[in-house]
Write a protein that holds these residues in place. Structure first.
Motif, PDB file in Angstrom:
ATOM      1  N   ARG A 185       3.152  10.244 -14.940  1.00  0.00           N
ATOM      2  CA  ARG A 185       2.469  10.324 -13.642  1.00  0.00           C
ATOM      3  C   ARG A 185       3.270   9.559 -12.588  1.00  0.00           C
ATOM      4  NH1 ARG A 185      -2.866  12.548 -14.317  1.00  0.00           N
ATOM      5  NH2 ARG A 185      -2.739  12.635 -12.074  1.00  0.00           N
ATOM      6  N   HIS A 186       3.009   9.876 -11.318  1.00  0.00           N
ATOM      7  CA  HIS A 186       3.731   9.225 -10.224  1.00  0.00           C
ATOM      8  C   HIS A 186       3.039   7.963  -9.724  1.00  0.00           C
ATOM      9  CE1 HIS A 186       6.750  12.393  -9.320  1.00  0.00           C
ATOM     10  NE2 HIS A 186       5.906  13.076 -10.062  1.00  0.00           N
ATOM     11  N   HIS A 187       1.823   7.743 -10.183  1.00  0.00           N
ATOM     12  CA  HIS A 187       1.058   6.586  -9.737  1.00  0.00           C
ATOM     13  C   HIS A 187      -0.088   6.346 -10.712  1.00  0.00           C
ATOM     14  CE1 HIS A 187      -1.109  10.068  -8.209  1.00  0.00           C
ATOM     15  NE2 HIS A 187      -2.198   9.321  -8.305  1.00  0.00           N
ATOM     16  N   VAL A 188      -0.669   5.151 -10.602  1.00  0.00           N
ATOM     17  CA  VAL A 188      -1.874   4.798 -11.355  1.00  0.00           C
ATOM     18  C   VAL A 188      -2.779   4.031 -10.395  1.00  0.00           C
ATOM     19  CG1 VAL A 188      -2.824   3.468 -13.289  1.00  0.00           C
ATOM     20  CG2 VAL A 188      -0.599   4.582 -13.534  1.00  0.00           C
ATOM     21  N   TRP A 189      -4.028   4.430 -10.295  1.00  0.00           N
ATOM     22  CA  TRP A 189      -5.004   3.696  -9.478  1.00  0.00           C
ATOM     23  C   TRP A 189      -5.524   2.527 -10.297  1.00  0.00           C
ATOM     24  CZ3 TRP A 189      -4.419   5.141  -4.784  1.00  0.00           C
ATOM     25  CH2 TRP A 189      -4.148   6.473  -4.467  1.00  0.00           C
ATOM     26  N   VAL A 190      -5.758   1.392  -9.640  1.00  0.00           N
ATOM     27  CA  VAL A 190      -6.284   0.208 -10.314  1.00  0.00           C
ATOM     28  C   VAL A 190      -7.658  -0.102  -9.713  1.00  0.00           C
ATOM     29  CG1 VAL A 190      -5.905  -2.219 -10.869  1.00  0.00           C
ATOM     30  CG2 VAL A 190      -3.941  -0.662 -10.656  1.00  0.00           C
ATOM     31  N   VAL A 191      -8.672  -0.132 -10.594  1.00  0.00           N
ATOM     32  CA  VAL A 191     -10.044  -0.428 -10.165  1.00  0.00           C
ATOM     33  C   VAL A 191     -10.503  -1.749 -10.782  1.00  0.00           C
ATOM     34  CG1 VAL A 191     -10.685   2.000  -9.803  1.00  0.00           C
ATOM     35  CG2 VAL A 191     -11.078   0.946 -12.043  1.00  0.00           C
ATOM     36  N   ARG A 192     -11.494  -2.387 -10.150  1.00  0.00           N
ATOM     37  CA  ARG A 192     -12.016  -3.670 -10.637  1.00  0.00           C
ATOM     38  C   ARG A 192     -12.541  -3.515 -12.075  1.00  0.00           C
ATOM     39  NH1 ARG A 192     -10.679  -7.703  -8.913  1.00  0.00           N
ATOM     40  NH2 ARG A 192     -11.052  -7.145  -6.779  1.00  0.00           N
ATOM     41  N   GLY A 216      -6.128  -1.371  -6.123  1.00  0.00           N
ATOM     42  CA  GLY A 216      -4.746  -1.113  -5.758  1.00  0.00           C
ATOM     43  C   GLY A 216      -4.175   0.135  -6.396  1.00  0.00           C
ATOM     44  N   ILE A 217      -2.870   0.260  -6.238  1.00  0.00           N
ATOM     45  CA  ILE A 217      -2.129   1.384  -6.806  1.00  0.00           C
ATOM     46  C   ILE A 217      -0.811   0.842  -7.364  1.00  0.00           C
ATOM     47  CG2 ILE A 217      -1.045   1.946  -4.585  1.00  0.00           C
ATOM     48  CD1 ILE A 217      -1.045   4.901  -5.430  1.00  0.00           C
ATOM     49  N   ILE A 218      -0.376   1.418  -8.452  1.00  0.00           N
ATOM     50  CA  ILE A 218       0.946   1.129  -8.989  1.00  0.00           C
ATOM     51  C   ILE A 218       1.698   2.446  -8.939  1.00  0.00           C
ATOM     52  CG2 ILE A 218       2.297   0.292 -10.955  1.00  0.00           C
ATOM     53  CD1 ILE A 218      -0.361  -1.073 -11.921  1.00  0.00           C
ATOM     54  N   LYS A 219       2.804   2.472  -8.189  1.00  0.00           N
ATOM     55  CA  LYS A 219       3.582   3.694  -8.032  1.00  0.00           C
ATOM     56  C   LYS A 219       4.736   3.715  -9.018  1.00  0.00           C
ATOM     57  CE  LYS A 219       2.441   3.908  -3.154  1.00  0.00           C
ATOM     58  NZ  LYS A 219       2.955   3.656  -1.817  1.00  0.00           N
ATOM     59  N   TYR A 220       5.204   4.914  -9.290  1.00  0.00           N
ATOM     60  CA  TYR A 220       6.307   5.124 -10.220  1.00  0.00           C
ATOM     61  C   TYR A 220       7.505   4.236  -9.872  1.00  0.00           C
ATOM     62  CZ  TYR A 220       9.602   7.811 -13.097  1.00  0.00           C
ATOM     63  OH  TYR A 220      10.527   8.191 -14.022  1.00  0.00           O
ATOM     64  N   LEU A 221       7.860   4.157  -8.595  1.00  0.00           N
ATOM     65  CA  LEU A 221       9.017   3.341  -8.185  1.00  0.00           C
ATOM     66  C   LEU A 221       8.776   1.848  -8.369  1.00  0.00           C
ATOM     67  CD1 LEU A 221      10.388   5.222  -5.049  1.00  0.00           C
ATOM     68  CD2 LEU A 221      11.481   4.970  -7.281  1.00  0.00           C
ATOM     69  N   ASP A 222       7.520   1.425  -8.497  1.00  0.00           N
ATOM     70  CA  ASP A 222       7.215   0.011  -8.748  1.00  0.00           C
ATOM     71  C   ASP A 222       7.721  -0.429 -10.122  1.00  0.00           C
ATOM     72  OD1 ASP A 222       5.924  -0.156  -6.293  1.00  0.00           O
ATOM     73  OD2 ASP A 222       3.936   0.179  -7.153  1.00  0.00           O
ATOM     74  N   VAL A 223       7.974   0.531 -10.998  1.00  0.00           N
ATOM     75  CA  VAL A 223       8.473   0.200 -12.332  1.00  0.00           C
ATOM     76  C   VAL A 223       9.789  -0.565 -12.237  1.00  0.00           C
ATOM     77  CG1 VAL A 223       9.298   1.179 -14.530  1.00  0.00           C
ATOM     78  CG2 VAL A 223       7.245   2.101 -13.431  1.00  0.00           C
ATOM     79  N   VAL A 230      -6.742   2.826 -14.221  1.00  0.00           N
ATOM     80  CA  VAL A 230      -6.853   1.704 -15.150  1.00  0.00           C
ATOM     81  C   VAL A 230      -7.665   0.604 -14.470  1.00  0.00           C
ATOM     82  CG1 VAL A 230      -4.659   2.200 -16.322  1.00  0.00           C
ATOM     83  CG2 VAL A 230      -4.698   0.606 -14.381  1.00  0.00           C
ATOM     84  N   THR A 231      -8.130  -0.348 -15.261  1.00  0.00           N
ATOM     85  CA  THR A 231      -8.828  -1.502 -14.695  1.00  0.00           C
ATOM     86  C   THR A 231      -7.836  -2.635 -14.478  1.00  0.00           C
ATOM     87  OG1 THR A 231      -9.389  -2.310 -16.895  1.00  0.00           O
ATOM     88  CG2 THR A 231     -11.026  -0.898 -15.793  1.00  0.00           C
ATOM     89  N   VAL A 232      -8.240  -3.642 -13.694  1.00  0.00           N
ATOM     90  CA  VAL A 232      -7.353  -4.751 -13.349  1.00  0.00           C
ATOM     91  C   VAL A 232      -6.814  -5.477 -14.573  1.00  0.00           C
ATOM     92  CG1 VAL A 232      -8.267  -5.197 -11.027  1.00  0.00           C
ATOM     93  CG2 VAL A 232      -9.343  -6.293 -13.000  1.00  0.00           C
ATOM     94  N   ASP A 233      -7.589  -5.493 -15.657  1.00  0.00           N
ATOM     95  CA  ASP A 233      -7.163  -6.226 -16.850  1.00  0.00           C
ATOM     96  C   ASP A 233      -6.421  -5.351 -17.864  1.00  0.00           C
ATOM     97  OD1 ASP A 233      -9.358  -4.752 -17.592  1.00  0.00           O
ATOM     98  OD2 ASP A 233     -10.391  -6.397 -18.600  1.00  0.00           O
ATOM     99  N   SER A 234      -6.091  -4.131 -17.486  1.00  0.00           N
ATOM    100  CA  SER A 234      -5.342  -3.248 -18.384  1.00  0.00           C
ATOM    101  C   SER A 234      -3.959  -3.823 -18.657  1.00  0.00           C
ATOM    102  CB  SER A 234      -5.190  -1.852 -17.780  1.00  0.00           C
ATOM    103  OG  SER A 234      -6.439  -1.214 -17.687  1.00  0.00           O
ATOM    104  N   ASP A 235      -3.541  -3.713 -19.900  1.00  0.00           N
ATOM    105  CA  ASP A 235      -2.236  -4.206 -20.319  1.00  0.00           C
ATOM    106  C   ASP A 235      -1.128  -3.440 -19.595  1.00  0.00           C
ATOM    107  OD1 ASP A 235       0.138  -3.836 -22.516  1.00  0.00           O
ATOM    108  OD2 ASP A 235      -0.796  -5.822 -22.610  1.00  0.00           O
ATOM    109  N   LEU A 236      -0.118  -4.172 -19.130  1.00  0.00           N
ATOM    110  CA  LEU A 236       0.965  -3.573 -18.359  1.00  0.00           C
ATOM    111  C   LEU A 236       1.737  -2.524 -19.165  1.00  0.00           C
ATOM    112  CD1 LEU A 236       2.091  -3.616 -15.581  1.00  0.00           C
ATOM    113  CD2 LEU A 236       3.509  -5.559 -16.194  1.00  0.00           C
ATOM    114  N   LYS A 294       3.073   3.339 -19.953  1.00  0.00           N
ATOM    115  CA  LYS A 294       2.933   4.587 -20.713  1.00  0.00           C
ATOM    116  C   LYS A 294       2.383   5.705 -19.825  1.00  0.00           C
ATOM    117  CE  LYS A 294       2.261   2.371 -25.199  1.00  0.00           C
ATOM    118  NZ  LYS A 294       1.279   2.021 -26.242  1.00  0.00           N
ATOM    119  N   ILE A 295       1.434   5.372 -18.973  1.00  0.00           N
ATOM    120  CA  ILE A 295       0.871   6.366 -18.046  1.00  0.00           C
ATOM    121  C   ILE A 295       1.934   6.803 -17.042  1.00  0.00           C
ATOM    122  CG2 ILE A 295      -0.823   6.757 -16.203  1.00  0.00           C
ATOM    123  CD1 ILE A 295      -2.675   4.791 -17.750  1.00  0.00           C
TER     124      ILE A 295
END
Length: 164
Positions: free
Chosen positions: A44-51, A60-67, A28-34, A39-40
């Motif tokens: 999935r166990h993680h989502v990569w965040v790109v500019r 960055g990365i958002i991991k499943y446990l970050d939820v 996802v991009t940095v401005d993607s809605d949380l 939903k992803i």
């Protein structure tokens, strides 16, 4: 090919030979809605965040446990002076975009690294997934699942058998 030979070939493989297509990765991009990020993360166990999609600069990365941090109310995060407050990563704390909750500076490895390089880094940092980068640009990912799949493929193709 015996197991030792298969492992030798496996260790020397370049990541470029086994990373999945970018179109299959959770990005996802940095401005993607949380809420879209959540939903992803259902599957999935993680989502990569790109500019942005043009630069693909890894942010960055958002991991499943970050939820857990995202869902908890801010007052339950526990705050220590001198530390970045995780309460800001909460939906109730104002987090709305992927950039608000992403773990900055995720673990990376260069795309020309070998499987052995990857395994060593994963061991040192106790990581299950690494971003594959080229000059700070996200070009793929490598996970333990991908490595296991590749080893099993090599063993099957080579006809290697485990011996007791």
């Amino acid at each position: 090919m015996d197991v030792e030979a298969a492992l030798g070939k496996f260790y020397s493989m370049k990541l470029t030979d086994l990373i999945p297509s970018m179109t299959t990765m959770p990005v996802v991009t940095v401005d993607s809605d949380l809420l879209n990020v959540l939903k992803i993360l259902r599957a999935r166990h993680h989502v990569w965040v790109v500019r942005d999609w043009e630069s693909m600069e890894l942010v960055g990365i958002i991991k499943y446990l970050d939820v857990i941090d995202i869902l908890l109310p801010p007052e339950l995060h526990g705050f220590k002076l001198g530390m970045t407050s995780k309460s800001m990563k909460s939906l109730l704390g104002g987090a709305a975009k992927a950039e608000d909750v992403a773990e900055k500076h995720p673990l990376t490895i260069e795309r020309d690294a070998t499987v052995l390089d990857t395994l060593k880094k994963m061991k040192v940092y106790r990581a299950q997934v690494l971003a594959v980068v080229e000059g700070g640009k996200l070009v793929g990912e490598v996970s333990l699942r991908i490595l296991i799949d590749e080893l099993l493929r090599l063993l099957k193709v080579g006809g290697a058998q485990w011996k007791e």
